[in-house]
Motif scaffolding. Structure first.
Motif, short mmCIF file in Angstrom:
data_model
loop_
_atom_site.label_atom_id
_atom_site.label_comp_id
_atom_site.label_asym_id
_atom_site.label_seq_id
_atom_site.Cartn_x
_atom_site.Cartn_y
_atom_site.Cartn_z
N ALA A 39 0.85 -1.19 0.00
CA ALA A 39 0.00 0.00 0.00
C ALA A 39 0.88 1.24 0.00
O ALA A 39 2.10 1.15 0.16
CB ALA A 39 -0.91 -0.02 1.22
N SER A 40 0.25 2.39 -0.14
CA SER A 40 1.02 3.64 -0.23
C SER A 40 1.91 3.85 0.98
O SER A 40 3.01 4.38 0.85
CB SER A 40 0.08 4.83 -0.43
OG SER A 40 -0.89 4.87 0.60
N ASP A 65 -0.75 -0.13 -4.18
CA ASP A 65 -2.19 0.11 -4.27
C ASP A 65 -2.79 -0.44 -5.56
O ASP A 65 -3.64 0.20 -6.20
CB ASP A 65 -2.51 1.60 -4.12
CG ASP A 65 -2.19 2.14 -2.75
OD1 ASP A 65 -2.19 1.35 -1.78
OD2 ASP A 65 -1.93 3.35 -2.63
#
Length: 144
Positions: A39-40, A65
């Motif tokens: 994820a970010s 993401d």
């Protein structure tokens, strides 16, 4: 992740992760193409780990993401997966992808509680961050 949090939780910093990945790849004579999935909030640590791996001549890429179908496709077509106690490990286990999952030390009682029983020892291996990297590498006995 902040250095004080890494030390307090006994996590591996990006350099230790790179050392572990390098040792794992050498142990199993794996290709030097590493894909980071996350994820970010994983981007900074992934970039730093990739820099260390690049110094060791690994080709790296980062997928952040991404949509679930793409992530599943990456996992399904992976030679192996090294994870940090995440849902990605559960997906990899359900796809029978060879993997190592590293847990927080205080969760060591959970190491083999959720994975497929048939995968323990030949497809799935778990350990904790508080162990020495060399010890973890020596304990892994996946069947490739």
């Amino acid at each position: 992740m902040q250095t004080d949090v890494v030390e307090k939780l006994k996590l591996w910093n990006p350099k230790k992760w790179a050392e572990f990945v390098d040792g794992f790849c050498k142990k199993y004579n794996m290709k030097k193409n590493i894909v980071f999935i996350g994820a970010s909030y994983d981007l900074e640590a992934s970039n730093t780990t990739c820099e260390f791996l690049s110094e060791l001549k690994y080709k790296t890429s980062i997928v952040i993401d991404s949509n679930p179908a793409n992530v599943i496709n990456i996992l399904k077509n992976s030679q192996s997966f090294i994870g940090y106690q995440s849902g990605l490990n559960i997906i990899a286990d359900n796809l029978d992808v060879k993997q190592v999952m590293i847990y927080f030390p205080y969760l060591k009682n959970m190491l083999y509680t959720w994975c497929k029983k048939k995968n323990i020892g030949n497809t799935f291996f778990a350990s904790t961050f508080d162990k020495n990297i060399e010890d973890v590498l020596n304990e892994i006995n996946l069947e490739f």
